[in-house]
Enzyme design. Structure first.
Site, PDB file in Angstrom:
ATOM      1  CG  ASP A 186      -2.236   0.675   0.977  1.00  0.00           C
ATOM      2  OD1 ASP A 186      -2.222   1.907   0.966  1.00  0.00           O
ATOM      3  OD2 ASP A 186      -3.278   0.014   0.774  1.00  0.00           O
ATOM      4  CG  HIS A 224      -5.439   3.278   1.593  1.00  0.00           C
ATOM      5  ND1 HIS A 224      -4.977   2.226   0.852  1.00  0.00           N
ATOM      6  CD2 HIS A 224      -6.781   3.259   1.487  1.00  0.00           C
ATOM      7  CE1 HIS A 224      -5.999   1.604   0.304  1.00  0.00           C
ATOM      8  NE2 HIS A 224      -7.116   2.199   0.672  1.00  0.00           N
ATOM      9  CB  SER A 396      -9.821   0.338   0.739  1.00  0.00           C
ATOM     10  OG  SER A 396      -9.073   0.708  -0.363  1.00  0.00           O
TER      11      SER A 396
END
Ligand SMILES: *[C@@H]1O[C@H](CO)[C@@H](O)[C@H](O)[C@H]1NC(C)=O
Ligand SMILES: *[C@@H]1O[C@H](CO)[C@@H](O)[C@H](O)[C@H]1NC(C)=O
Length: 847
Positions: A186, A224, A396
């Site tokens: 990520d 994230h 996600s």
């Protein structure tokens, strides 16, 4: 030439040195990924081209990285072409050159960032009821003091009991992910967070954006990956909440914080594949309902390397977020990562088990898990020493929950293969009461394109894993290309092509029962978004491989695109497979269904003879099987053309909507009705079914001579060969004559004929170029002859130097690759701009 044994030793040595590949610097240097036959050493090639040899390309066999000063030219390809030119002119006496050992070359290109699969979340929910007491007891029992645990409804839902991962019972058995490692690929992982630092696994971590060891989030929007990591492995402590597998190890590989080259992405997907067990990937191509993008061949090889060698050969497990483009008609079968057979594709449901507007559907989706929507989102760790967010969402957030559950499963049964994990998911995912196209599969499971086999249930999958009998190795069957080349009728009817698979073929392929089915196809169309494709299995199960997309105006249909479906897990492959291509939008845009190829993947019959899938090569889709195609029943129907044979439109499968799920169990629902009359050759006349099924291998008008199918094959085969020979001879003389009469270039029609069968063929073997693909498809007669010797001599399995032909054909493919890349160039990284996550309670313990 070096002794190949010596070189293999060197290769092994360099393999273990893969990690020491020096950092790339794309500002100053160019990098090349080269697949080199083991007969030539990388040093030898580097010397002859004036490149610096950097090292092995991760663990992808015989692939190497070379470097040179940054320049516009592709020096490797230029050298290959120069050599080719000189040889053609016979400037040089023929002698082997290190370039002859090059089987694949790709100059690294930076690609735009992938999209993080976030979605804006909403506001707080109310809670209450008895469940709260129960939650408190569980927390006491497990000594969970994390301040945000009560807000983590996806772990234990007090507002709507049951709408959670059903994981607390697993923890109470002492199963918390010990000894499992999840790697979050990520935008980084905050290893200094109090919530992650104890579980952080440095050895499995790396930063491919800044080329340093620690995947520290550095950009303001690098949140994230840390949030995903918290969902999996946030520790049991005084910070925020806990992860699904709160005693697992967690590592981070940073790739989303800038452009990344295909070489680096391949290295990232294989990073420390003996140490990292599960790779969690919450990103992909843009979910804009217009993009159709598959990873480069190099990335496919990286994933195959991982499933074949990772985790001590049990196979790395890839989890991919399905994508957030549902509101723009996007579908995860247009994304080559989520539709890979090597990845588990995870969609989202919200806390009310509703479909959140963003979560994409597709036939490649295996399972869903909880995420944002319905007034709440996922509560998890955030970047910072002691930070928390209640606003993590999108697919996600669904993917990492499944990755965390797999960490629990591997603690119980570390010996499960990557396919056992998929099987366990199919067998234990929980269908739920929500309108969708739920259909009972051949093995009695409910499947919906929107929700896969249902929602992930940690308790159920861990329980099943305890006694799961390992599946036998993977086997596969690939059909020849099936040429259709017919116009697709507009409206609901569609164009069907049928391919029958026999028991004998399955025995030869050593394939017992299905897991994945992939279809590679070519369709020409002036508006891609008008098309949809259905695949109907012998048992009547329908996969919606492709759906219409209102914003997809691309003027070009599908070009060698591979769709995937998981809806046929457990079925027998034997019988008739029907593909139906539809153009339901009646407008000025139309097209032609060119060809397709069916690939079946599943469990083998006899494990003792089953080999691993060879690495894919650029030639896997070459049409060298053209001659074998007539052995199979391939028939096409345009229903509107032949009213007698036309199926009633209602017989053709349409996508059922708003059906309630059926309870588990084989006898539960009315089975799907397979279409009875979809198949009939346009030329055929009515025949008795038995006649057609048992004696003919060609459509009816061809006589059987009253002999067996095998003999018919022989007779027709011989006739076809003779015919081909005569036609080829004719072509040859015709071309010879054309060449002499070349002074009339304005004669369009004749020129076209020449293009198809003649000039292109003459030159293509050496020069490649854009005509090649057309030739491959259109000129099958020619290929049927040329193909054989070509493929045999220059097959990629050849241990020796691939030879001139092999090298040049690789280059041809490279050109195609470059074209594909151009499509990628249209992508826009979304980055933080549109990631409208809101900051939850901000800092720490407060909530
Ligand atoms: C973890 O793995 C090691 C080595 O493979 C093994 O000795 C140990 O028992 C495992 N621990 C658990 C809790 O499974
Ligand atoms: C929840 O998990 C337990 C094991 O912890 C399992 O026995 C039970 O069947 C699961 N519930 C559902 C609805 O699957």
């Amino acid at each position: 030439m070096r002794s190949s044994l010596l070189w293999q030793l060197l290769a092994v040595a360099s393999l273990s040195a893969a990690k020491s590949l020096p950092p790339r610097n794309y500002a100053t240097h160019d990098y090349y990924a080269i697949h080199l036959s083991p007969s030539t050493s990388p040093a030898e090639l580097a010397e002859s081209l004036g490149l610096a040899y950097e090292g092995a390309l991760g663990e992808i066999q015989d692939h190497h990285v070379f470097k040179t000063i940054k320049q516009d030219a592709d020096v490797v390809q230029d050298a290959v072409e120069e050599l080719k030119r000189r040889r053609r002119k016979r400037d040089v006496p023929f002698e082997l050159h290190p370039l002859d050992a090059v089987r694949y070359t790709k100059k690294a290109k930076l690609k735009p960032r992938m999209w993080k699969r976030n979605v804006p979340p909403l506001v707080q929910r109310a809670e209450g009821g008895d469940a709260v007491t129960q939650q408190r007891e569980i927390a006491n029992n497990l000594q969970i003091k994390d301040p945000e645990f009560n807000g983590q409804w996806h772990l234990f839902n007090t507002a709507t009991p049951g709408n959670d991962l059903n994981v607390t019972g697993v923890w109470l058995q002492g199963i918390t992910g010990k000894n499992s490692t999840v790697c979050i690929i990520d935008d980084g992982l905050d290893m200094d967070s109090e919530d992650l630092k104890d579980n952080y696994f440095a050895k499995g971590s790396y930063d491919f954006n800044d080329h340093v060891d620690e995947p520290k989030p550095r950009l303001s929007d690098d949140r994230h990956g840390t949030r995903c990591a918290g969902e999996v492995s946030a520790g049991k402590n005084n910070v925020c909440g806990v992860g699904v597998a709160y005693e697992s190890r967690i590592s981070g590989v940073r790739i989303l914080s800038g452009e990344i080259s295909d070489i680096d992405e391949a290295l990232a997907l294989d990073y420390e594949l003996q140490e990292n067990d599960i790779y969690s990937c919450s990103w992909g191509p843009p979910d804009d309902g217009k993009t159709m993008l598959a990873p480069d061949a190099l990335l496919e090889k990286a994933m195959i390397t991982a499933v074949q060698t990772g985790r001590g050969g049990k196979g790395s497990i890839y989890v991919f977020a399905a994508g957030n483009g549902a509101a723009s008609d996007d579908n995860c079968n247009f994304d080559g990562y989520t539709n890979s057979i090597y990845s588990v594709t995870v969609g989202a449901i919200d806390n009310k088990n509703n479909h959140p507007y963003y979560s994409e559907a597709c036939s490649a989706q295996l399972v869903v898990s909880y995420s944002s929507g319905g007034g709440d989102a996922i509560h998890t760790t955030d970047v910072g020493v002691n930070k928390c967010t209640n606003g993590h969402g999108g697919t996600s957030a669904a993917g990492p929950l499944v990755a965390g559950v797999y960490a629990l499963v591997l603690e119980v049964r570390p010996e499960l293969s990557w396919r056992d994990i998929q099987w366990l998911t199919v067998m234990t995912a929980l269908p739920f009461d929500q309108p969708s196209d739920w259909t009972t599969t051949k093995i009695g499971k409910s499947f919906s394109h929107q929700f896969g086999y249902g929602k992930m249930d940690a308790g159920a999958i861990v329980e099943a894993a305890k006694t799961w009998e390992l599946v036998k190795p993977q086997a596969w069957y690939w059909s020849p290309w099936m040429h259709v080349k017919q116009k697709i009728p507009q409206g609901d009817k569609g164009l069907a092509s049928v391919f029958e698979i026999t028991e004998e073929e399955m025995r030869t392929a050593n394939l017992e029962r299905l897991e994945h089915v992939t279809v590679t196809m070519n369709v020409e169309h002036t508006r891609r978004g008008d098309l949809s494709v259905e695949l109907i299995s012998p048992s009547g199960m329908t996969s919606h491989l492709s759906v219409t997309r209102r914003d997809d105006d691309f003027r070009g249909g599908y070009s060698d695109w591979t769709f995937m479906t998981v809806a046929h897990f457990g079925e027998s492959p034997i019988g008739k497979w029907t593909i139906v291509v539809k153009d339901t939008k009646v407008n000025e845009h139309d097209g032609t269904f060119t060809d397709w190829k069916l690939r079946l993947w599943g469990e083998c019959i006899d494990p003792s003879t089953q080999k691993l899938r060879p690495m894919p090569t650029e030639h896997d889709d070459d049409d060298h099987d053209a001659i074998a195609a007539p052995h199979h029943t391939v028939s096409v129907s345009v229903p509107s053309d032949s009213p007698t044979a036309a199926p009633n439109p209602s017989d053709l499968p349409t996508r059922p909507v708003n059906q309630k799920p059926t309870p588990q169990g084989p006898s539960s629902t009315a089975p799907f009705e397979p279409p009875t009359q979809v198949t009939s050759a346009p030329t055929s006349s009515p025949t008795s079914p038995s006649d057609q099924e048992h004696d003919h291998f060609l459509p009816h008008p061809f006589p059987t001579f009253g002999v067996s199918k095998r003999t018919q094959v022989w007779i027709y085969g011989s006739l076809a060969l003779i015919l081909c020979f005569v036609v080829s001879l004719g072509c040859y003389f015709y071309l010879a004559r054309r060449k002499r009469l070349r002074n009339n270039p304005r004669d369009d029609y004749e020129f076209e004929v020449l293009d198809d069968r003649g000039e292109d063929d003459e030159g293509a073997a050496l020069t490649g170029g854009p005509g090649r693909r057309g030739r491959r498809r259109a000129g099958e007669l020619y290929d049927a002859f040329a193909g054989e010797s070509d493929e045999d001599v220059f097959s990629d399995d050849d241990e020796h130097v691939a030879g001139v032909g092999g090298v040049y054909r690789d280059m041809d493919e490279k050109d195609q690759g470059a074209e594909e890349f151009d499509e990628k160039a249209h992508l826009r990284g979304r980055g933080s701009g549109s990631l409208s996550d809101f900051e939850g309670s901000g800092s720490s313990g407060a909530r």
